[in-house]
Write an enzyme that holds these catalytic residues in place. Structure first.
Site, short mmCIF file in Angstrom:
data_model
loop_
_atom_site.label_atom_id
_atom_site.label_comp_id
_atom_site.label_asym_id
_atom_site.label_seq_id
_atom_site.Cartn_x
_atom_site.Cartn_y
_atom_site.Cartn_z
N VAL A 71 0.83 -1.14 0.02
CA VAL A 71 0.22 0.05 -0.05
C VAL A 71 0.82 1.14 0.07
O VAL A 71 0.32 2.58 -0.31
CB VAL A 71 -0.86 0.01 1.41
CG1 VAL A 71 -2.09 -1.27 1.16
CG2 VAL A 71 -0.15 -0.02 2.28
N ASN A 97 -7.03 -0.25 6.08
CA ASN A 97 -6.82 -0.88 7.33
C ASN A 97 -5.29 -1.04 7.63
O ASN A 97 -4.84 -0.93 8.76
CB ASN A 97 -7.46 -2.22 7.19
CG ASN A 97 -8.64 -2.17 7.25
OD1 ASN A 97 -9.43 -1.95 8.25
ND2 ASN A 97 -9.35 -2.37 5.94
N SER A 149 -6.70 4.53 15.57
CA SER A 149 -6.53 3.99 16.90
C SER A 149 -6.72 5.25 17.84
O SER A 149 -6.28 5.92 17.95
CB SER A 149 -5.22 3.45 16.88
OG SER A 149 -5.00 2.92 18.21
N TYR A 163 3.71 4.83 15.87
CA TYR A 163 2.31 4.32 15.58
C TYR A 163 1.56 5.34 15.90
O TYR A 163 0.36 5.78 15.30
CB TYR A 163 2.12 3.05 16.15
CG TYR A 163 0.54 2.47 16.35
CD1 TYR A 163 0.54 1.57 14.87
CD2 TYR A 163 -0.21 2.63 16.94
CE1 TYR A 163 -0.63 1.29 14.98
CE2 TYR A 163 -1.50 1.92 16.84
CZ TYR A 163 -1.86 1.39 15.62
OH TYR A 163 -3.24 0.85 15.39
N LYS A 167 -1.39 7.52 13.41
CA LYS A 167 -2.58 7.38 13.83
C LYS A 167 -3.42 8.55 14.12
O LYS A 167 -4.68 8.68 13.73
CB LYS A 167 -3.09 6.17 14.87
CG LYS A 167 -2.60 4.79 14.52
CD LYS A 167 -3.47 4.38 13.24
CE LYS A 167 -3.09 2.86 12.64
NZ LYS A 167 -4.00 2.51 11.59
N ILE A 196 -8.62 -4.08 20.66
CA ILE A 196 -9.23 -4.74 19.99
C ILE A 196 -8.39 -6.04 20.08
O ILE A 196 -6.94 -5.88 19.79
CB ILE A 196 -9.57 -4.34 18.47
CG1 ILE A 196 -10.10 -3.02 18.62
CG2 ILE A 196 -10.37 -5.25 18.02
CD1 ILE A 196 -11.76 -3.03 19.38
#
Length: 268
Positions: A71, A97, A149, A163, A167, A196
């Site tokens: 991606v 995603n 997130s 991260y 996000k 999750i």
């Protein structure tokens, strides 16, 4: 869920595979949208993982095809999007995603780490929107769904700097996209999952909670953090994605839906 909710739609799911055994958000979203009637273009860095998702969809009587691409690679994504358009003729839904991270703060995050995570988590959205938005503009309609997130909104108990920053960027990128394209029939929203239970957690995060990576201890610790008393499932995120993709969300754009069991509402 109604089989006709997304009838006639083509859903391109980026990160549609699973990085380890179990149900990722991308895989669950692919299955959920197929169950709602969408034709699914399942794209993943691993063509094998994408094919496994497609096999699960077709086993249930749904329609899907697998595509392999990085991606964060514009050339590969152009080839993949061209293939999707050749196979399906349109793209009504784009769900993004794909995401990677590295546990650590500034001292533990190298410039190379930062650049790699930035490319996959943010640059990929730029590439996808450059390729897909013109298609949706020509169609006069489309729904784009980013996956962020709660780490992009709050400190979640351990350093996850690169991260978390990327996000946070996902949320703002999608807001800007929504404003630019609202007049052309394109809606863009972000899902913000909380804690999750996904394969990525088992693969990359478990050792934050237990030195040996014991998943039972990790699950117990994460469950305790959530006001509802448990981690969420990929299916609970996928159901929100399917709603945002559908005409049931026809007046929702430029916002985010937090799916976190009450986590971000806690004071401590």
């Amino acid at each position: 869920m109604s089989r006709s909710r997304l009838d006639g739609c083509v859903a391109l799911i980026l990160g549609a595979g699973s990085s380890a055994p179990g149900m990722s958000i991308g895989k669950a979203s692919s299955l959920a949208m197929a169950r709602a009637g969408a034709k699914v273009a399942a794209l993943d860095l691993s063509l094998e993982a994408a094919t496994q998702t497609v096999d699960d969809i077709t086993a249930e009587g749904g329609q899907a095809m697998a595509y392999g691409a990085d991606v964060a690679n514009q050339t590969q994504m152009q080839v993949a999007i061209d293939a999707v358009m050749h196979d399906w003729g349109r793209i009504d839904i784009l769900q993004i995603n794909a995401g990677i991270g590295k546990v650590g703060g500034p001292a533990e995050t190298t410039i190379e780490d930062w650049g790699r995570i930035q490319k996959v988590n943010l640059e990929s959205i730029l590439i996808a929107s450059q390729l897909v938005c013109p298609i949706m503009v020509q169609q006069g309609k489309g729904s784009i769904i980013g996956v962020s997130s709660v780490a992009g909104m709050r400190y979640i108990g351990y350093p996850h700097l690169a991260y978390s920053v990327t996000k946070a960027g996902v949320i703002h990128f999608i807001k800007m996209l929504a404003q630019q394209y609202a007049g052309q029939g394109i809606r863009a929203n972000t899902i913000v999952p909380g804690l999750i239970d996904t394969p990525r957690i088992r693969k990359n995060v478990a050792k934050v909670f237990d030195a040996e990576g014991d998943m039972a201890k990790t699950s117990a610790a994460r469950d305790k953090q959530v006001p509802l008393g448990r981690m969420g499932t990929s299916w609970e995120v996928a159901s929100v994605a399917t709603f945002l993709a559908s005409d049931d969300a026809s007046y929702i754009t430029g916002t985010e839906i937090v799916v976190d069991g009450g986590l971000t509402g806690k004071f401590v």
